[in-house]
Write an enzyme that holds these catalytic residues in place. Structure first.
Site, PDB file in Angstrom:
ATOM      1  N   SER B 152       0.722  -1.007  -0.090  1.00  0.00           N
ATOM      2  CA  SER B 152       0.059   0.066   0.102  1.00  0.00           C
ATOM      3  C   SER B 152       0.899   1.210  -0.015  1.00  0.00           C
ATOM      4  CB  SER B 152      -0.887   0.110   1.105  1.00  0.00           C
ATOM      5  OG  SER B 152      -1.179   1.087   1.378  1.00  0.00           O
ATOM      6  N   TYR B 165      -1.173  -0.614  10.304  1.00  0.00           N
ATOM      7  CA  TYR B 165      -1.526  -1.015   8.961  1.00  0.00           C
ATOM      8  C   TYR B 165      -0.134  -1.018   8.122  1.00  0.00           C
ATOM      9  CZ  TYR B 165      -3.579  -1.251   4.206  1.00  0.00           C
ATOM     10  OH  TYR B 165      -3.935  -1.429   3.034  1.00  0.00           O
TER      11      TYR B 165
HETATM   12  N1  LIG Z   1      -8.835  -0.631  -0.976  1.00  0.00           N
HETATM   13  C1  LIG Z   1      -7.692   0.087  -0.908  1.00  0.00           C
HETATM   14  O1  LIG Z   1      -7.798   1.313  -1.017  1.00  0.00           O
HETATM   15  C2  LIG Z   1      -6.281  -0.300  -0.632  1.00  0.00           C
HETATM   16  C3  LIG Z   1      -5.203   0.383  -0.642  1.00  0.00           C
HETATM   17  C4  LIG Z   1      -3.981  -0.159  -0.595  1.00  0.00           C
HETATM   18  C5  LIG Z   1      -3.985  -1.502  -0.406  1.00  0.00           C
HETATM   19  N2  LIG Z   1      -4.947  -2.365  -0.301  1.00  0.00           N
HETATM   20  C6  LIG Z   1      -4.637  -3.701  -0.155  1.00  0.00           C
HETATM   21  O2  LIG Z   1      -5.129  -4.735  -1.080  1.00  0.00           O
HETATM   22  C7  LIG Z   1      -5.889  -5.756  -0.577  1.00  0.00           C
HETATM   23  C8  LIG Z   1      -7.189  -6.123  -0.963  1.00  0.00           C
HETATM   24  O3  LIG Z   1      -7.866  -4.928  -0.382  1.00  0.00           O
HETATM   25  P1  LIG Z   1      -9.526  -4.714  -0.765  1.00  0.00           P
HETATM   26  O4  LIG Z   1      -9.554  -3.421  -0.569  1.00  0.00           O
HETATM   27  O5  LIG Z   1      -9.798  -5.551  -1.908  1.00  0.00           O
HETATM   28  O6  LIG Z   1      -9.909  -5.206   0.642  1.00  0.00           O
HETATM   29  P2  LIG Z   1     -11.401  -6.063   0.911  1.00  0.00           P
HETATM   30  O7  LIG Z   1     -12.627  -5.890  -0.174  1.00  0.00           O
HETATM   31  O8  LIG Z   1     -11.804  -5.930   2.190  1.00  0.00           O
HETATM   32  O9  LIG Z   1     -10.849  -7.408   0.768  1.00  0.00           O
HETATM   33  C9  LIG Z   1     -10.144  -8.394   1.521  1.00  0.00           C
HETATM   34  C10 LIG Z   1     -10.027  -9.696   1.261  1.00  0.00           C
HETATM   35  O10 LIG Z   1      -9.312 -10.416   2.108  1.00  0.00           O
HETATM   36  C11 LIG Z   1      -9.762 -11.548   2.554  1.00  0.00           C
HETATM   37  N3  LIG Z   1      -9.200 -11.992   4.004  1.00  0.00           N
HETATM   38  C12 LIG Z   1      -9.289 -11.314   4.898  1.00  0.00           C
HETATM   39  N4  LIG Z   1      -8.833 -11.891   5.846  1.00  0.00           N
HETATM   40  C13 LIG Z   1      -8.529 -13.308   5.521  1.00  0.00           C
HETATM   41  C14 LIG Z   1      -8.177 -14.556   5.894  1.00  0.00           C
HETATM   42  N5  LIG Z   1      -7.829 -14.753   7.366  1.00  0.00           N
HETATM   43  N6  LIG Z   1      -8.201 -15.793   5.095  1.00  0.00           N
HETATM   44  C15 LIG Z   1      -8.290 -15.441   3.998  1.00  0.00           C
HETATM   45  N7  LIG Z   1      -8.898 -14.296   3.385  1.00  0.00           N
HETATM   46  C16 LIG Z   1      -8.744 -13.367   4.110  1.00  0.00           C
HETATM   47  C17 LIG Z   1     -11.411 -11.311   2.539  1.00  0.00           C
HETATM   48  O11 LIG Z   1     -12.040 -12.527   2.384  1.00  0.00           O
HETATM   49  P3  LIG Z   1     -12.933 -13.188   3.441  1.00  0.00           P
HETATM   50  O12 LIG Z   1     -13.457 -12.215   4.452  1.00  0.00           O
HETATM   51  O13 LIG Z   1     -14.257 -13.852   2.645  1.00  0.00           O
HETATM   52  O14 LIG Z   1     -11.863 -14.220   4.065  1.00  0.00           O
HETATM   53  C18 LIG Z   1     -11.506 -10.264   1.300  1.00  0.00           C
HETATM   54  O15 LIG Z   1     -11.701 -11.047   0.269  1.00  0.00           O
HETATM   55  C19 LIG Z   1      -5.324  -5.784   1.138  1.00  0.00           C
HETATM   56  O16 LIG Z   1      -4.299  -6.305   1.234  1.00  0.00           O
HETATM   57  C20 LIG Z   1      -5.483  -4.208   1.244  1.00  0.00           C
HETATM   58  O17 LIG Z   1      -4.600  -3.837   2.355  1.00  0.00           O
HETATM   59  C21 LIG Z   1      -6.125  -1.683  -0.476  1.00  0.00           C
END
Ligand SMILES: NC(=O)c1ccc[n+]([C@@H]2O[C@H](COP(=O)([O-])OP(=O)(O)OC[C@H]3O[C@@H](n4cnc5c(N)ncnc54)[C@H](OP(=O)(O)O)[C@@H]3O)[C@@H](O)[C@H]2O)c1
Lengths: 76, 261
Positions: B152, B165
Site C-alpha cells: 500500500s 496497517y
Molecule cells: N482498498 C484500498 O484502498 C487499498 C489500498 C492499498 C492496499 N490495499 C490492499 O489490497 C488488498 C485487498 O484489499 P481490498 O480493498 O480488496 O479489501 P476487501 O474488499 O476488504 O478484501 C479483503 C479480502 O481479504 C480476505 N481475507 C481477509 N482475511 C482473511 C483471512 N484470514 N483468510 C483468507 N482471506 C482473508 C477477505 O475475504 P473473506 O472475508 O471472505 O475471508 C477479502 O476477500 C489488501 O491487502 C489491502 O490492504 C487496499
C-alpha cells in the site's frame, strides 16, 4: 545417528526429489541444486535439527554427505 | 503497413493464457477484480478466501473454465501445505500468486496493543509469507513463476493512525526484495503492488471514507481522484505476465499520484 534420516533432511532442505541420487559418498557441491542459498539452508538445518553450529572454514573441509554426517557425530 | 496491422492483432505480451494463478482475498474488492481480469487474460484462476458465498459471486463473473474455489482462513497456517497440495493436484503446478487477502484500520498509537499487532501481522504478513513459502516450492510452482504482494502507499509514506496497517505493508516490501534474491535462480519473481485509496469493503467504514470532509481531502491528495479495483488488477496482470520477466523485487505504486508530492 540415523544416517538415512539425515539424507532425507538434506534432500528436503534442497528440495531434491530424486532421493536415489543421494548417497553418503555423494559430493554435495557437485549437485545441480547446490548454491549459496543451499549452503544457508544446510547450515540452518544443521543448527535446527542437530544443534550443530558449524563455521565456514570447517564446512569447507567437508566434501561428501558422509563427511557432514561424520562432523555431526563428532560434534554432538 | 497491412503486415504490421496484422502483427498488432496477435501481439499481446500481457497474456496469461495457460497460466494457473492463485488469488487470495478473491471474495471482495481488489482480489475479486484481479481474479476476474486474470481469467479474461486467459488464466485458470484459483479463488481463495473464507467466505464461500462471496467467492461464488466472483466465480460467476469469471471467463473460461477449470477455475477453482478454495475456502480457507489463511491465518490457520498449519493447513496451508495440504491446501496447496490439493490445489496442485487439481490444476497442476502454479504460475502465479497474488496475495490480496488483508485487513485495514485507522488506529492511533494510544490504542495499539500487542494483540492488535498480532492480529494484523498474522493476517497481512504471516499468511502471505506462509502461503508464498509453500507455493514457491519446486514441486508446486513452475519456473518463471510470479508472486505479488498487495502492499500500500501506507507502506511507503505516512498518515496519522496508519502506523499499524503501514507496518504490515512495509514488511511486505522488505520481504519481496530479499525473496527476489533468493528465488532469482529459479526465475521466480517477487514484487509488490502499492495502491492508493480505492473504495472497497476494506475501507468503506473507515473515517477517511465516511467523513465527508476527510473524504474530500483524501480525494484531493490523489491527483487523479480515487482509484478503482481494475487499476490495481491491471498492475497485477503486468507482474504476472511474461511482459515483466525482467522485473523482480520491485514496488509498483498505483496511486493516482498520491505519493508524487
Ligand atoms: N482498498 C484500498 O484502498 C487499498 C489500498 C492499498 C492496499 N490495499 C490492499 O489490497 C488488498 C485487498 O484489499 P481490498 O480493498 O480488496 O479489501 P476487501 O474488499 O476488504 O478484501 C479483503 C479480502 O481479504 C480476505 N481475507 C481477509 N482475511 C482473511 C483471512 N484470514 N483468510 C483468507 N482471506 C482473508 C477477505 O475475504 P473473506 O472475508 O471472505 O475471508 C477479502 O476477500 C489488501 O491487502 C489491502 O490492504 C487496499
Amino acid at each position: 545417528m540415523d544416517r538415512k534420516n539425515f539424507i532425507e533432511k538434506f534432500a528436503e532442505a534442497l528440495e531434491i526429489e530424486e532421493m536415489a541420487d543421494l548417497q553418503e559418498a555423494t559430493e554435495f557441491r557437485s549437485l545441480e541444486e547446490w548454491d549459496s542459498l543451499a549452503y544457508l539452508n544446510i547450515i540452518a538445518m544443521l543448527d535446527e535439527e542437530y544443534d550443530i553450529q558449524i563455521e565456514n572454514a570447517a564446512f569447507k573441509q567437508l566434501r561428501t554427505l558422509g563427511d557432514i554426517i561424520g562432523y555431526i557425530e563428532n560434534n554432538q | 503497413m497491412r503486415e504490421s496491422e496484422g502483427m498488432t492483432e496477435a501481439f499481446n505480451p500481457f497474456t496469461l493464457s495457460g497460466k494457473k494463478i492463485i488469488v487470495t482475498g478473491a471474495s471482495s474488492g481488489i482480489g475479486r477484480q484481479c481474479a476476474i481480469d486474470c481469467s479474461k487474460m486467459g488464466a485458470t484462476v484459483i479463488l481463495l478466501a473464507r467466505n464461500e458465498e462471496r467467492m461464488r459471486e466472483t466465480f460467476s463473473h469469471l471467463y473460461g473454465s477449470d477455475h477453482q474455489i478454495i475456502v480457507a482462513d489463511l491465518t490457520v497456517f498449519d493447513a496451508i501445505p495440504s491446501m496447496v497440495e490439493t490445489i496442485v493436484s487439481r490444476v497442476g503446478k502454479i504460475d502465479g500468486l497474488v496475495n490480496c487477502a488483508g485487513i485495514s484500520t485507522t488506529l492511533p498509537l494510544k490504542l495499539m496493543t500487542t494483540t492488535k499487532l498480532d492480529e494484523f501481522f498474522r493476517t497481512n504478513v504471516y499468511s502471505a509469507v506462509e502461503l508464498s513459502k509453500e507455493v514457491s516450492k519446486k514441486k508446486n510452482m513452475n519456473e518463471g513463476g510470479s508472486i505479488v504482494f498487495l502492499s500500500s502507499v501506507m507502506g511507503v509514506v505516512g498518515e496519522s493512525g496508519k502506523s499499524l496497517y503501514g507496518m504490515t505493508k512495509g514488511a511486505l516490501l522488505s520481504a519481496a526484495r530479499s525473496l527476489a534474491c533468493e528465488f532469482a535462480k529459479r526465475r521466480i519473481r517477487f514484487n509488490c503492488v502499492s495502491p492508493g485509496a480505492i473504495l472497497t469493503p476494506i475501507n468503506e467504514h473507515l473515517p477517511h471514507m465516511i467523513d465527508p470532509e476527510k473524504r474530500q481531502q483524501l480525494e484531493e491528495k490523489h491527483l487523479l481522484g480515487l482509484g478503482s479495483p481494475e487499476d490495481v488488477a491491471y498492475a497485477c496482470i503486468y507482474l504476472l505476465s511474461g511482459a515483466s520477466k525482467w522485473v523482480t523485487g520491485q514496488n509498483l505504486i498505483v496511486d493516482g499520484g498520491y505519493t508524487v508530492r
